[in-house]
Every structure is written in structure tokens, then in C-alpha cells.
Scaffold this motif. Structure first.
Motif, PDB file in Angstrom:
ATOM      1  N   GLU A 140      56.928  16.122  24.731  1.00  0.00           N
ATOM      2  CA  GLU A 140      57.839  14.990  24.983  1.00  0.00           C
ATOM      3  C   GLU A 140      57.034  13.688  25.003  1.00  0.00           C
ATOM      4  O   GLU A 140      56.392  13.345  25.995  1.00  0.00           O
ATOM      5  N   ASN A 141      57.076  12.965  23.864  1.00  0.00           N
ATOM      6  CA  ASN A 141      56.240  11.765  23.720  1.00  0.00           C
ATOM      7  C   ASN A 141      56.610  10.637  24.673  1.00  0.00           C
ATOM      8  O   ASN A 141      55.796   9.767  24.964  1.00  0.00           O
ATOM      9  N   SER A 142      57.862  10.646  25.138  1.00  0.00           N
ATOM     10  CA  SER A 142      58.313   9.533  26.000  1.00  0.00           C
ATOM     11  C   SER A 142      57.755   9.631  27.426  1.00  0.00           C
ATOM     12  O   SER A 142      57.884   8.702  28.209  1.00  0.00           O
ATOM     13  N   LEU A 143      57.119  10.773  27.762  1.00  0.00           N
ATOM     14  CA  LEU A 143      56.601  10.949  29.129  1.00  0.00           C
ATOM     15  C   LEU A 143      55.115  10.585  29.223  1.00  0.00           C
ATOM     16  O   LEU A 143      54.346  10.893  28.325  1.00  0.00           O
ATOM     17  N   SER A 144      54.745   9.952  30.346  1.00  0.00           N
ATOM     18  CA  SER A 144      53.320   9.678  30.590  1.00  0.00           C
ATOM     19  C   SER A 144      52.657  10.971  31.079  1.00  0.00           C
ATOM     20  O   SER A 144      53.345  11.918  31.455  1.00  0.00           O
ATOM     21  N   GLU A 145      51.339  10.988  31.097  1.00  0.00           N
ATOM     22  CA  GLU A 145      50.615  12.189  31.562  1.00  0.00           C
ATOM     23  C   GLU A 145      50.980  12.518  33.018  1.00  0.00           C
ATOM     24  O   GLU A 145      51.131  13.683  33.386  1.00  0.00           O
ATOM     25  N   THR A 146      51.147  11.492  33.829  1.00  0.00           N
ATOM     26  CA  THR A 146      51.513  11.688  35.247  1.00  0.00           C
ATOM     27  C   THR A 146      52.900  12.328  35.351  1.00  0.00           C
ATOM     28  O   THR A 146      53.121  13.253  36.142  1.00  0.00           O
ATOM     29  N   GLU A 147      53.836  11.805  34.550  1.00  0.00           N
ATOM     30  CA  GLU A 147      55.215  12.348  34.556  1.00  0.00           C
ATOM     31  C   GLU A 147      55.224  13.807  34.076  1.00  0.00           C
ATOM     32  O   GLU A 147      55.930  14.647  34.637  1.00  0.00           O
ATOM     33  N   LYS A 148      54.419  14.060  33.055  1.00  0.00           N
ATOM     34  CA  LYS A 148      54.329  15.443  32.551  1.00  0.00           C
ATOM     35  C   LYS A 148      53.821  16.379  33.642  1.00  0.00           C
ATOM     36  O   LYS A 148      54.393  17.452  33.875  1.00  0.00           O
ATOM     37  N   ALA A 149      52.778  15.972  34.326  1.00  0.00           N
ATOM     38  CA  ALA A 149      52.194  16.794  35.398  1.00  0.00           C
ATOM     39  C   ALA A 149      53.213  17.036  36.513  1.00  0.00           C
ATOM     40  O   ALA A 149      53.348  18.149  37.028  1.00  0.00           O
ATOM     41  N   ALA A 150      53.967  15.981  36.844  1.00  0.00           N
ATOM     42  CA  ALA A 150      54.971  16.095  37.918  1.00  0.00           C
ATOM     43  C   ALA A 150      56.062  17.091  37.518  1.00  0.00           C
ATOM     44  O   ALA A 150      56.488  17.927  38.326  1.00  0.00           O
ATOM     45  N   GLN A 151      56.502  17.023  36.252  1.00  0.00           N
ATOM     46  CA  GLN A 151      57.540  17.943  35.781  1.00  0.00           C
ATOM     47  C   GLN A 151      57.029  19.381  35.725  1.00  0.00           C
ATOM     48  O   GLN A 151      57.750  20.321  36.069  1.00  0.00           O
ATOM     49  N   ILE A 152      55.796  19.554  35.265  1.00  0.00           N
ATOM     50  CA  ILE A 152      55.206  20.900  35.169  1.00  0.00           C
ATOM     51  C   ILE A 152      55.126  21.542  36.558  1.00  0.00           C
ATOM     52  O   ILE A 152      55.327  22.740  36.714  1.00  0.00           O
ATOM     53  N   ASN A 153      54.886  20.714  37.572  1.00  0.00           N
ATOM     54  CA  ASN A 153      54.814  21.212  38.960  1.00  0.00           C
ATOM     55  C   ASN A 153      56.129  21.810  39.459  1.00  0.00           C
ATOM     56  O   ASN A 153      56.129  22.624  40.375  1.00  0.00           O
ATOM     57  N   THR A 154      57.235  21.364  38.884  1.00  0.00           N
ATOM     58  CA  THR A 154      58.557  21.825  39.376  1.00  0.00           C
ATOM     59  C   THR A 154      59.080  23.047  38.602  1.00  0.00           C
ATOM     60  O   THR A 154      60.122  23.601  38.943  1.00  0.00           O
ATOM     61  N   ILE A 155      58.362  23.449  37.549  1.00  0.00           N
ATOM     62  CA  ILE A 155      58.869  24.508  36.664  1.00  0.00           C
ATOM     63  C   ILE A 155      59.167  25.804  37.402  1.00  0.00           C
ATOM     64  O   ILE A 155      60.242  26.389  37.241  1.00  0.00           O
TER      65      ILE A 155
END
Length: 247
Positions: free
Chosen positions: A123-138
Motif C-alpha cells: 500500500e503505497n499511500s501508507l508511511s512506514e510508521t502507519e504500515k508498522a501500526a497496521q501490522i501490529n493489529t493483524i
């Protein structure tokens, strides 16, 4: 418990009722809402003592298909762009299949997690921080899918039970139902009961009502608690008319 456990419970209740002296034993049926509308044909398909069933927003398609359609409809009504909905539908399908195709929960979790991590990383629209935060909730999102109830619901296809349902059937769906999409649902129920050679069934859409059979504006689940009405009177009338006409 799973849907099959609930079906056993409903069948036990029906069997008990049939033995009571004040009951008209020729007119004992099952009416079920939503998942209950799946339980009723499960019991009717195997028990000739069920004299009729009423499916109130009961599924005609598999749980997996309902969940994907439900998510898309609710997103559409909430104003999400079509291309985003399409992307989410594909992702949901891949997640559900990763779970359905792997009976071992640890492996299923790993497979579904990989699907979600890949989707987030792409997902190109997400920053690395946002990606990490989303991965944490999986993990918290996938774990509920692994429960016996959810696994059973995803895999259950009403088709095999509707094809064996010979007793009178009334199937009702609201046109503003965003949880069990009425058109695809009623078409499937109609098709399978016809194939079953069922001679007495009625398929009916109730205009303007949501999944809980309340007259609604959008049909979104967020409205449920704000509507005064409990259950549409015309749906209650359709049910009583159907029962009173039974021979």
C-alpha cells in the motif's frame, strides 16, 4: 458452540413441543432470523416433523460470500470509493480462504497474516510508521476468524440443506438489508427450493427495511439502535398469513 450445535438445540425444542398435549402437532415449525434462518433448513432437511420454516433474512449463500458482500455493501453506503471496495473484497476473500483451507489454527493464522502483511506493505499511500501500526493489529483481527463458530459459518453453504427442504417455506428479506444482501440471497433460496421440488414456498422482499426488519434510512448497522420500530408490521403479517394458510 457452532451453528450445528444450535440446530441440535432447535431440533430438541421442536421434538419436545410435539409431545405436549395442548400443541397442534401438525403445525409446529421453525422461524429463524439471520443465522437462525440457516438453522431452520438444517433441521428441516433431516427431520420430517418440521411442518414449516420461516427464513427471516436467512442466508441463501455461504457465510464467506455473505461476509464479502456485506463488507462491500456497508462500505459503499459509507461513501468509500469503488476501487477501494474492490481491493478490500479481494483481500477479504484471500484471508477467508487462507483460514478455510488450513484446519490447523497456528498455520491458518500464519497464512492469513502473510496475506495481510503483503497487502499492507504494497500500500503505497501508507508511511512506514502507519504500515508498522497496521501490522501490529493483524493478529487481533484474524484470531476471531479461527473460532469454531466463525470457521463453521464461513464454510457453511445453505444450498445442501435447502435442496433437501420439502416442507412449506416462507423466505423474507428487507431491501435495505446490508448484512444479508437481499437480491442475491432470495434468488439463491428460490433456485434451491425449486431444484428441491418444493411445492409450497414463498419468496418475499419487504421494502425499505434493514437486517433487523426496521424501516430504515440507509440500512447501515449504525442506525439499528436509533430506530424506534422493533419489527415491520407487514413482515409480521406476512408470517401470520403464511402460517394460517397452512393445511
Amino acid at each position: 458452540g457452532t451453528t450445528f450445535d444450535f440446530a441440535d438445540d432447535a431440533e430438541a425444542g421442536l421434538t419436545w413441543l410435539k409431545k405436549q398435549p395442548l400443541i397442534d402437532i401438525k403445525h409446529v415449525g421453525l422461524a429463524g432470523h439471520s443465522e437462525g434462518g440457516l438453522i431452520a433448513p438444517i433441521v428441516a432437511s433431516r427431520n420430517n416433523n418440521v411442518n414449516f420454516i420461516i427464513l427471516i433474512a436467512g442466508p441463501g449463500i455461504s457465510g464467506k460470500e455473505i461476509l464479502i458482500a456485506q463488507s462491500a455493501l456497508i462500505s459503499e453506503k459509507s461513501g468509500i470509493k469503488p476501487e477501494e471496495i474492490e481491493k478490500t473484497s479481494k483481500l477479504n476473500k484471500a484471508i477467508y480462504e487462507a483460514v478455510i483451507n488450513e484446519k490447523d489454527n497456528t498455520k491458518a493464522l500464519a497464512n492469513a497474516k502473510k496475506v495481510m502483511v503483503d497487502a499492507i506493505n504494497n500500500e503505497n499511500s501508507l508511511s512506514e510508521t502507519e504500515k508498522a501500526a497496521q501490522i501490529n493489529t493483524i493478529e487481533a483481527k484474524i484470531t476471531p476468524l479461527l473460532s469454531p463458530w466463525f470457521r463453521t459459518f464461513m464454510e457453511l453453504d445453505p444450498k445442501q440443506y435447502l435442496l433437501k427442504t420439502k416442507c412449506p417455506v416462507l423466505a423474507l428479506n428487507g431491501t435495505k438489508d446490508l448484512q444479508v444482501p437481499y437480491q442475491v440471497d432470495l434468488e439463491a433460496i428460490d433456485k434451491y427450493l425449486k431444484q428441491a421440488g418444493n411445492k409450497n414456498y414463498t419468496i418475499m422482499k419487504i421494502e425499505g427495511v434493514n437486517h433487523l426488519f426496521q424501516h430504515a434510512d440507509t440500512g447501515l448497522p449504525t442506525e439499528y439502535g436509533t430506530i424506534e420500530e422493533t419489527f415491520a408490521p407487514e413482515a409480521l403479517k406476512a408470517m401470520s398469513d403464511f402460517i394460517l394458510k397452512l393445511k
